[in-house]
Design an enzyme around this catalytic site. Sequence first.
Site: not given
Ligand SMILES: O=P(O)(O)OC[C@H]1O[C@H](O)[C@H](O)[C@@H](O)[C@@H]1O
Length: 566
Positions: A211, A271-272, A358, A514
Amino acid sequence: MATLISDTAPWKDLKAHVADINKTHLRDLMSDNDRCKSMMLEFDDIFLDYSRQCATLDTMSKLFKLAEAAHLKEKITSMFNGEHINSTENRSVLHVALRASKDTTINSDGKNVVPDVWQVLDKIKEFSDKVRNGSWVGATGKPLTNVIAIGIGGSFLGPLFVHTALQTDPEASKSAGGRQLRFLANVDPVDVARNITGLDPETTLVVVVSKTFTTAETMLNARTLREWISSSLGPQAVSKHMVAVSTNLKLVEKFGIDPNNAFAFWDWVGGRYSVSSAVGVLPLSLQYGFPVVEKFLKGARSIDQQFQSAPFEKNIPVLLGLLSVWNVSFLGYPARAILPYTQALEKLAPHIQQVSMESNGKGVSIDGVSLPFEAGEIDFGEPGTNGQHSFYQLIHQGRVIPCDFIGIVKSQQPVYLRDEVVNNHDELMSNFFAQPDALAYGKTPEQLRSENVASHLVPHKTFTGNRPSLSLLLPSLDAYRIGQLLAMYEHRIAVEGFIWGINSFDQWGVELGKSLASQVRKQLHASRKKGESVEGFNFSTTKMLTRYLKASADVPSEPTTLLPKI
Ligand SMILES: O=P(O)(O)OC[C@H]1O[C@H](O)[C@H](O)[C@@H](O)[C@@H]1O
């Protein structure tokens, strides 16, 4: 000052009602046929039986009052109307728009987003057709028969769940026609090795799914597979072998992927909740063809419509969500086991873990007030019957874990053996039907004694029963039903969050780890390249890091490209 749901009269009423329920036993509740009949529901050939919940009709009406106090109906409507219900990120929450039919209008910020959704879907259809029919080929002219989808979290778990479920569906597996789809998620180089083993870059298409297009794991894996492709086929091959799915098309281009080969989605897709966007639709269409994936979207849409318009007493996601709140917040059962009686759903629980934990693992209300109760639940699960030989012991005689039993009427892959008492699917389903009753009824010491069980074993063999579960029976498990199942869980989880009064659509809790990891990354770089000693960490982390660096001192400080070799 905003009101917490726990300050409302319906919440307090339910708290008091727990004492009434504690006086009941499922053994007795199950003997009331009228009660059981009222706790069953049919929709589009899906059958839901929640009669084995530790709840009475009185409980249900109190839960509906709670829903009213939480303004559940208004919150559902706000979601479908594209209001910025994800207030901490100032975003709409519109995954339902991803599976809306072409003629629907769903606005976000005054703009109908459905045409944009379909523009991307049409682009995916065209592209996946070309790859599948061999008119889009790799740099050396060979058809691309293998796909590696790189992504993590929401850019991985949903597509993996759907892929795993479709793999054994006859229609889907026929259209896969020997193609392969793999998922590279973990930044662990072992996962790279597993993914590229047995594949040739010449016939492989890599889909980078992110995303944000900034996720550390995904971007390193994308650079790794870019290296895998260009070291074998030359850098110009990348444009033929790598495509992307993202909301951040600028970064996609910067990475070196042709913007024409980028498939967009939008910040109003969490995302989820993104499996119905290009995140899932592109890799799945490459593997199974767009028509199969369109059925999946239609299935999800059917539940979206039910969720939006059915009265609460007949609304599957609402009922499921309210019952979860009842179990977690009132009966005090913080976990939920997801137990599909089909191996095809082996990745359902891992996906729902992210969607649920989440979304609802929050400590403050949407207005930032500390919650005086615990929100969220601990989700885990495994297909039956495997789980029965693993953790069911705890569920039967240890802790009380409300269970979701998911059964399928017609197997994707039936087996009928001559001379067997029942066919193989009936054997599986015998367990699906038996387990909920075993949990609900248990086995009393009197029963055991009447069976002449030795008295010292009676306590060990006693089952207290009164353990709640619900059963969901789907007519089959094809793409349409998989879409329905997904949407049921997505909306159920939203209902729980709406009742608890939290923001189920942000995830600030993943940030701290992170940023600490990036401090460690800097240290590892400085120590390996310049021999700097470990500094700025607490005693424990300093000790561990120093030990790690010392024990891996043979790692080259100026590495040449090294890809896994297995
Ligand atoms: O799709 P992206 O931006 O790479 O994100 C991937 C993942 O990253 C994070 O850890 C979020 O907590 C998730 O909700 C997300 O799906």
